[in-house]
Write a protein that holds these residues in place. Structure first.
Motif, short mmCIF file in Angstrom:
data_model
loop_
_atom_site.label_atom_id
_atom_site.label_comp_id
_atom_site.label_asym_id
_atom_site.label_seq_id
_atom_site.Cartn_x
_atom_site.Cartn_y
_atom_site.Cartn_z
N ALA A 83 15.44 69.62 -17.98
CA ALA A 83 15.71 69.92 -16.34
C ALA A 83 14.66 70.69 -15.78
O ALA A 83 14.47 70.48 -14.58
N PHE A 84 13.78 71.33 -16.51
CA PHE A 84 12.77 72.27 -15.71
C PHE A 84 11.73 71.26 -15.11
O PHE A 84 10.79 71.05 -16.03
N LYS A 85 11.68 70.88 -14.08
CA LYS A 85 10.94 69.87 -13.23
C LYS A 85 10.84 70.55 -12.06
O LYS A 85 11.61 71.05 -11.38
N ALA A 86 9.61 69.86 -11.24
CA ALA A 86 9.45 70.27 -9.77
C ALA A 86 9.32 68.73 -9.06
O ALA A 86 8.63 67.90 -9.46
N TYR A 87 9.88 68.86 -7.92
CA TYR A 87 9.69 67.56 -6.87
C TYR A 87 9.30 67.94 -5.58
O TYR A 87 9.92 68.54 -5.18
N ARG A 88 8.62 66.93 -4.87
CA ARG A 88 8.50 67.16 -3.36
C ARG A 88 9.77 66.82 -2.73
O ARG A 88 10.58 66.08 -3.38
N ARG A 89 9.92 67.48 -1.68
CA ARG A 89 11.27 67.01 -0.90
C ARG A 89 11.52 65.53 -0.67
O ARG A 89 12.58 65.13 -0.71
N GLU A 90 10.43 64.89 -0.37
CA GLU A 90 10.78 63.20 -0.31
C GLU A 90 11.53 62.80 -1.32
O GLU A 90 12.05 61.68 -1.31
N VAL A 91 11.01 63.26 -2.62
CA VAL A 91 11.58 62.56 -3.97
C VAL A 91 12.99 62.74 -3.74
O VAL A 91 13.83 61.96 -4.18
N ILE A 92 13.44 64.16 -3.33
CA ILE A 92 15.02 64.27 -3.46
C ILE A 92 15.46 63.60 -2.47
O ILE A 92 16.77 63.02 -2.82
N GLU A 93 15.04 62.99 -1.62
CA GLU A 93 15.48 62.06 -0.55
C GLU A 93 15.61 60.72 -1.26
O GLU A 93 16.52 59.94 -1.06
N THR A 94 14.53 60.23 -1.72
CA THR A 94 14.48 58.96 -2.34
C THR A 94 15.56 58.75 -3.52
O THR A 94 16.03 57.76 -3.66
N VAL A 95 15.95 59.83 -4.21
CA VAL A 95 16.61 59.70 -5.64
C VAL A 95 18.28 59.56 -5.13
O VAL A 95 19.17 59.41 -5.89
N GLN A 96 18.50 59.93 -3.73
CA GLN A 96 19.93 59.52 -3.26
C GLN A 96 20.57 58.20 -3.40
O GLN A 96 19.89 57.41 -3.37
N PRO A 97 21.69 57.96 -3.45
CA PRO A 97 22.92 59.09 -3.71
C PRO A 97 22.72 59.52 -5.29
O PRO A 97 22.73 58.75 -6.21
N LEU A 98 22.96 60.90 -5.59
CA LEU A 98 22.98 61.13 -6.87
C LEU A 98 24.45 60.84 -7.42
O LEU A 98 25.44 61.07 -6.66
N LEU A 99 24.68 60.40 -8.75
CA LEU A 99 25.72 60.33 -9.45
C LEU A 99 26.15 61.22 -10.38
O LEU A 99 27.63 61.62 -10.72
N SER A 100 25.48 61.85 -10.93
CA SER A 100 25.65 62.68 -12.10
C SER A 100 26.25 64.08 -11.79
O SER A 100 25.97 64.76 -10.92
N LYS A 101 27.46 64.53 -12.62
CA LYS A 101 28.01 65.64 -12.43
C LYS A 101 27.58 66.56 -13.44
O LYS A 101 28.03 67.90 -13.34
N HIS A 102 27.18 66.45 -14.28
CA HIS A 102 26.74 67.09 -15.53
C HIS A 102 25.54 67.26 -15.83
O HIS A 102 24.72 67.07 -15.14
N PHE A 103 25.24 67.74 -17.31
CA PHE A 103 23.99 67.71 -17.90
C PHE A 103 23.17 66.52 -17.57
O PHE A 103 21.94 66.27 -17.50
N ASN A 104 23.77 65.31 -17.31
CA ASN A 104 22.98 64.07 -17.34
C ASN A 104 22.43 64.12 -16.04
O ASN A 104 21.40 63.40 -15.70
N LEU A 105 22.60 64.98 -15.02
CA LEU A 105 21.63 64.79 -13.98
C LEU A 105 20.16 65.20 -14.35
O LEU A 105 19.22 64.90 -13.63
N THR A 106 20.03 65.64 -15.29
CA THR A 106 18.78 66.26 -15.82
C THR A 106 17.77 65.01 -16.02
O THR A 106 16.61 65.14 -15.86
N VAL A 107 18.54 63.83 -16.54
CA VAL A 107 17.81 62.73 -16.51
C VAL A 107 17.56 61.75 -15.32
O VAL A 107 16.76 60.84 -15.11
#
Ligand SMILES: Nc1nc2c(ncn2[C@@H]2O[C@H](COP(=O)(O)OP(=O)(O)O)[C@@H](O)[C@H]2O)c(=O)[nH]1
Ligand SMILES: [Mg+2]
Length: 257
Positions: free
Chosen positions: A159-183
Motif C-alpha cells: 500500500a505504501f505508495k505516492a501519487y500526484r493529485r491528478e492520479v487520484i482523480e484519474t482512478v475514480q470511481p474507486l470500488l475496493s472497500k478493503h485491503f484490495n484498494l492497495t492494488v
C-alpha cells in the motif's frame, strides 16, 4: 510540492505516535512541505487521542474520523477525499514503512513522475521479520499480477505508495472497500496511462498491536479487483486513459448563449 500523508489507523495506540513523530522529524529535516492525516475508524483505544496530542502542537498533523463505513480501503478513500496537498502518500500506522523512503517518493514526484512506488523485493531493499506464509502469498500474487499486466514491477500489493493529485482523480470511481484498494490504486494508475518510478523500500514487521490483513477473506476480493482492472485494460479500448480525446456529442458543443 506539498505532500499529504494519509495514514489509516485502527487500534494503533502502541505505534501510531512513534510513526507520526518519525515522519515529522524526517520530513522537517528534509524540508518537505507536508500534512499528515491519520484516518481513524472508531478505534477503541487511544489512537485518536495520541494523534490529537501531536496535532495540538503541530498544526500539520490531524486526525480525521472516517466519514465512511469501516474498513481499510474505506479509510484510505476517506483520506483521499480530504487531503489538501499536491500529492498524496499512503503510509501505515504500524511503523512498517520508513520515512526516508517517503522522502525518496517525494523527490520522484518532484522530478515529474506521476506515481512513486517502492519494492521490498529488489536490490537495495530490506525486509525485517516478514511473516513466512504471508511472504509466499505475496510473491505469488505479485507474480500473477506481473504476468497478467505484462509489467516488471514486483510489489504492486504494497500500500505504501505516492501519487500526484491528478492520479487520484484519474482512478475514480474507486470500488475496493478493503485491503484490495492497495492494488486497485496502482493498477488503475498504470493502465490509465500514468508514469511511475520504482525505488527499493524497507519494511519492518510491527512490534505492537495486531496485523489486520485476513488473507482468507481477501483472496477473492483481490482477484476481483485485479481482473476488473485487467478487463478494463484489455476490452475498454482506452476509454479511461488519461489524455484520450473525448468525443463531442452529435451536433457539436452547446453554443454559449
Ligand atoms: N482506519 C482503519 N485503518 C485500518 C483498518 N484496517 C487496518 N488499518 C490500518 O492499516 C494499516 C495496515 O494494517 P495492518 O494491520 O498493519 O496490515 P497488515 O500488516 O498488512 O496485516 C495499519 O496502519 C492499520 O492500523 C481499518 O479498518 N480502518
Ligand atoms: Mg502491518
Amino acid at each position: 510540492m506539498k505532500l499529504s500523508v494519509v495514514i489509516p489507523a485502527q487500534n494503533e495506540e502502541g505505534s501510531v505516535g512513534a510513526t507520526v513523530e518519525g515522519l515529522v522529524a524526517t520530513l522537517e529535516r528534509e524540508d518537505v512541505d507536508y500534512e499528515i492525516v491519520v484516518v481513524d475508524d472508531d478505534s477503541e483505544d487511544s489512537t485518536a487521542a495520541v494523534v490529537g496530542a501531536i496535532g495540538a502542537e503541530n498544526p500539520r498533523v490531524r486526525v480525521h474520523r472516517s466519514h465512511y463505513e469501516r474498513g481499510f480501503g474505506m479509510a484510505i478513500r476517506a483520506g483521499l477525499d480530504v487531503f489538501q496537498g499536491d500529492a498524496v502518500a499512503i503510509f501505515m500506522a504500524d511503523a512498517s514503512d520508513d520515512p526516508k523512503d517517503l522522502v525518496r517518493y517525494h523527490r520522484l514526484l518532484e522530478e515529474g513522475w506521476d506515481c512513486a512506488f517502492g519494492s521490498r523485493f529488489m536490490p537495495g531493499a530490506r525486509i525485517y521479520d516478514y511473516p513466512r506464509l504471508k511472504y509466499i502469498f505475496n510473491r505469488l500474487a505479485n507474480q500473477f499480477i506481473r504476468v497478467l499486466f505484462r509489467h516488471r514491477y514486483n510489489d504492486t500489493t504494497n500500500a505504501f505508495k505516492a501519487y500526484r493529485r491528478e492520479v487520484i482523480e484519474t482512478v475514480q470511481p474507486l470500488l475496493s472497500k478493503h485491503f484490495n484498494l492497495t492494488v486497485e490504486l496502482p493498477l488503475k494508475a498504470i493502465v490509465r496511462g500514468h508514469s511511475y518510478a520504482v525505488v527499493p523500500n524497507s519494511w519492518t514487521n510491527r512490534t505492537s498491536g495486531e496485523a489486520k490483513l485476513a488473507m482468507k477473506e481477501m483472496g477473492s476480493r483481490y482477484l476481483f479487483i485485479v481482473l476488473y482492472v485487467w478487463l478494463e485494460s484489455t476490452l475498454s479500448r482506452g476509454d479511461y486513459r488519461v489524455g484520450k480525446p473525448q468525443r463531442r456529442p452529435a451536433g457539436g458543443p452547446p453554443s454559449p448563449s
